[in-house]
Scaffold this active site. Structure first.
Site, PDB file in Angstrom:
ATOM      1  N   ASP A   1       1.125  -1.094   0.399  1.00 17.99           N
ATOM      2  CA  ASP A   1       0.146   0.119  -0.075  1.00 17.99           C
ATOM      3  C   ASP A   1       1.051   0.977  -0.297  1.00 17.99           C
ATOM      4  OD1 ASP A   1      -1.880   1.762  -0.264  1.00 17.99           O
ATOM      5  OD2 ASP A   1      -2.424   1.384   2.128  1.00 17.99           O
TER       6      ASP A   1
ATOM      7  N   ASP B   1       2.510   3.347   7.707  1.00 21.26           N
ATOM      8  CA  ASP B   1       1.142   2.840   7.884  1.00 21.26           C
ATOM      9  C   ASP B   1       1.159   0.614   6.965  1.00 21.26           C
ATOM     10  OD1 ASP B   1      -0.831   1.016   7.255  1.00 21.26           O
ATOM     11  OD2 ASP B   1      -1.794   2.351   6.151  1.00 21.26           O
TER      12      ASP B   1
ATOM     13  N   ASN C   1       1.005   7.002   2.735  1.00 17.58           N
ATOM     14  CA  ASN C   1       1.792   6.413   3.674  1.00 17.58           C
ATOM     15  C   ASN C   1       3.337   6.897   3.967  1.00 17.58           C
ATOM     16  OD1 ASN C   1      -0.976   5.022   4.683  1.00 17.58           O
ATOM     17  ND2 ASN C   1      -0.206   3.557   2.456  1.00 17.58           N
TER      18      ASN C   1
END
Length: 206
Positions: free
Chosen positions: A59, A77, A64
């Site tokens: 991700d 994250d 992030n």
């Protein structure tokens, strides 16, 4: 039980991008490439460390990437991060940055490199990335059947050759043709050194 984490007072890379869009739009201009290379260097270091441990982030996106008070960019994250061989269906992140490999349930470290490449494309182009539709497919398909490793969408013309090549290689539809995080880091260090030397030479020539 608790986890103590660093407070990154600079917010996220997304915040940096929003401030840039509202003010100088420096990241979209040639004179802002030094800032982009700084992002590349920091994130590739973190990505190399994860990949050395055979961990895929799943991700990677501007939201992030955390920014410290000293301006360091750090990967955050890790909620979906996992060993490649422990990846399971459903462990995909934001579709706007998702590689075809994860969509096809074929996890690999190169999937993170694609996310990294399309993130760089977003930074320098200012384009809002789609999560589906024709443009989503264009950003993930090859330029032609004869060139399966070349992405259909080219980097912005304002990019230097190094940055354009980095973005195109990282966004390659063929995961085996993408550079590793270590290669990205090494190439960026070399490019920054060459740019610095060129600046010195221009200064001495005056």
């Amino acid at each position: 039980f608790y986890v103590q984490m660093e407070l990154c007072e600079g917010g996220t890379l997304r915040d940096v991008m929003k401030r840039d869009m509202a003010q100088e739009r420096r990241l979209h201009a040639p004179e802002g490439e030094g800032d982009v290379f700084e992002i590349v260097l920091h994130v590739s270091r973190g990505l190399q460390h994860m990949h050395d441990l055979n961990v895929i982030h799943c991700d990677l996106k501007p939201d992030n990437i955390l920014v410290s008070s000293h301006g360091a960019y750090k990967i955050g994250d890790l909620g979906l991060a996992t060993k490649v061989d422990q990846w399971a269906d459903g462990m995909e992140g934001d579709p706007c940055y998702l590689s075809r490999e994860l969509l096809d349930r074929q996890p690999c470290l190169a999937a993170d490199v694609f996310s990294f490449g399309i993130m760089l494309y977003e930074i320098v182009s200012g384009e809002e990335l789609p999560g589906r539709g024709p443009r989503f497919l264009d950003l993930r398909r090859p330029a032609s059947f004869a060139t399966p490793a070349v992405p259909f969408v080219s980097p912005p013309a304002s990019c230097s050759s190094h940055l354009a090549n980095l973005i195109a290689a990282s966004m390659s539809p063929d995961p085996n043709s993408r550079p590793t995080a270590q290669q990205i880091k090494a190439a960026t260090v070399e490019a920054r050194h060459a740019a610095a030397m060129a600046a010195v030479m221009r200064g001495t020539a005056r």
